[in-house]
Design an enzyme around this catalytic site. Sequence first.
Site, PDB file in Angstrom:
ATOM      1  N   ARG A  37       0.840  -1.208   0.000  1.00 31.49           N
ATOM      2  CA  ARG A  37       0.000   0.000   0.000  1.00 31.49           C
ATOM      3  C   ARG A  37       0.867   1.248   0.000  1.00 31.49           C
ATOM      4  NH1 ARG A  37      -3.471  -3.082   4.186  1.00 31.49           N
ATOM      5  NH2 ARG A  37      -1.691  -2.582   5.505  1.00 31.49           N
ATOM      6  N   ASP A  88       8.822  -6.779  -6.958  1.00 34.22           N
ATOM      7  CA  ASP A  88       7.853  -7.404  -6.056  1.00 34.22           C
ATOM      8  C   ASP A  88       7.390  -8.704  -6.710  1.00 34.22           C
ATOM      9  OD1 ASP A  88       5.461  -8.251  -4.713  1.00 34.22           O
ATOM     10  OD2 ASP A  88       5.226  -6.231  -3.918  1.00 34.22           O
ATOM     11  N   ALA A 134      10.170   1.653   5.724  1.00 36.87           N
ATOM     12  CA  ALA A 134       9.456   0.387   5.913  1.00 36.87           C
ATOM     13  C   ALA A 134       9.863  -0.269   7.230  1.00 36.87           C
ATOM     14  CB  ALA A 134       9.717  -0.533   4.727  1.00 36.87           C
ATOM     15  N   ARG A 135      10.879  -1.109   7.186  1.00 35.32           N
ATOM     16  CA  ARG A 135      11.367  -1.813   8.370  1.00 35.32           C
ATOM     17  C   ARG A 135      12.884  -1.911   8.286  1.00 35.32           C
ATOM     18  NH1 ARG A 135       6.951  -0.958   9.969  1.00 35.32           N
ATOM     19  NH2 ARG A 135       5.383  -2.412  10.773  1.00 35.32           N
ATOM     20  N   ASP A 183      13.952   6.132   8.398  1.00 41.79           N
ATOM     21  CA  ASP A 183      12.948   6.368   9.433  1.00 41.79           C
ATOM     22  C   ASP A 183      12.881   5.209  10.421  1.00 41.79           C
ATOM     23  OD1 ASP A 183      10.691   7.959  10.500  1.00 41.79           O
ATOM     24  OD2 ASP A 183       9.466   6.252   9.865  1.00 41.79           O
ATOM     25  N   GLU A 218      15.725   0.958  18.472  1.00 41.42           N
ATOM     26  CA  GLU A 218      14.845   2.110  18.664  1.00 41.42           C
ATOM     27  C   GLU A 218      14.432   2.189  20.133  1.00 41.42           C
ATOM     28  OE1 GLU A 218      11.582   2.153  15.921  1.00 41.42           O
ATOM     29  OE2 GLU A 218      12.874   2.041  14.159  1.00 41.42           O
ATOM     30  N   HIS A 268      11.207   7.178  13.272  1.00 42.40           N
ATOM     31  CA  HIS A 268      10.112   6.229  13.058  1.00 42.40           C
ATOM     32  C   HIS A 268       8.756   6.930  13.200  1.00 42.40           C
ATOM     33  CE1 HIS A 268       9.033   1.678  13.312  1.00 42.40           C
ATOM     34  NE2 HIS A 268       8.198   2.352  12.541  1.00 42.40           N
ATOM     35  N   ALA A 303       4.414   7.483   9.529  1.00 43.07           N
ATOM     36  CA  ALA A 303       2.953   7.336   9.483  1.00 43.07           C
ATOM     37  C   ALA A 303       2.240   8.262  10.456  1.00 43.07           C
ATOM     38  CB  ALA A 303       2.566   5.893   9.794  1.00 43.07           C
TER      39      ALA A 303
END
Length: 329
Positions: A159, A179, A239-240, A263, A268, A287, A290
């Site tokens: 997304r 992908d 993302a991660r 990010d 963390e 982070h 969003a």
Amino acid sequence: MAASPEVRELFFDADAWAALRRLGEVRLPDAGDDVGDETVLAGLLADADVVVTGWGCAPLTSAVLAAAPRLRLLAHTGASVKPFVTADSFARGVRVTQAGEAMAYAVGEQALALTLALLHGLHRFDHALRTGVDWATAKAAPPRRELRGATVGVVGASRTGRCYLGLVRALGARVLVADPYLSDAEAATLGVERADLADLLGRSLVVSLHAPVLPETVGMIGARELALLPDGALLVNTARSALVDEAALLAALRTGRIDAALDVFDAEPLPVDHPLRRLPNVLLTPHEAAGTVGSRRRAADIVVAEVDRFLRGLPLRHEVRPADLDRTG
């Protein structure tokens, strides 16, 4: 509501609270209770039909489920439900839904902002001026580029990946996507070119990561992959952190050959003495990709709507089934 007061305040404004309360009795943890404690969570869910979860909530272990015989739905305010759902919860028939769709645009937009900042060298200018170098030295940044006409590689047509690629295409970028689940027909609809990861890395000025964390994606960007990037390439990760070998990335960044905007991090909060903090070719955010007001309000609205659909016996629009966990981070 298995969420801390801070999480509740971030996501639920007065209208969202009122809408949730119209659906039934909303039980909150007692002041000072930690919903990350299984005992606390079990007590909160003793006669609950639905649990709304936030960051830091304990998982639905067999002990928690045993104390919550009526529980039938977990509705998560975020995207990944892996920290909360278990094989036991699915076996018990507890359905799961989440609000990841609410965050996709915010993450895509921040990835765009980071991309533009890297292309125009804003991070390097800011670092130079803040660390006290003279004006002429501060102006001597590497060549800056524009997004229009640039080749951008998107790893993961998730997304967030789709929101990001739509934004960069609107500003004139050519887009490659790696992908394994993206079909040729979908790529054509999105206006992008499918590519394998190695090809994408070798051809892209900007690489933006939007893949989930799966066994096959952990460490997918390591020393070998970073070496495929052209000199002056830019890496964006909203993302991660697990997608990237952080030690390999740090080594590549120390050469000055590439720049990055990050990010997410292995540790963390990011330690104050972490070497990433000192590099002039790195742009860091804590982070928060969003974390827009709009994103969180949309998430609350999704949760309320999903609970309402569940209680009325209607199909859920954001349901996560056991098989879906294999494709989500």
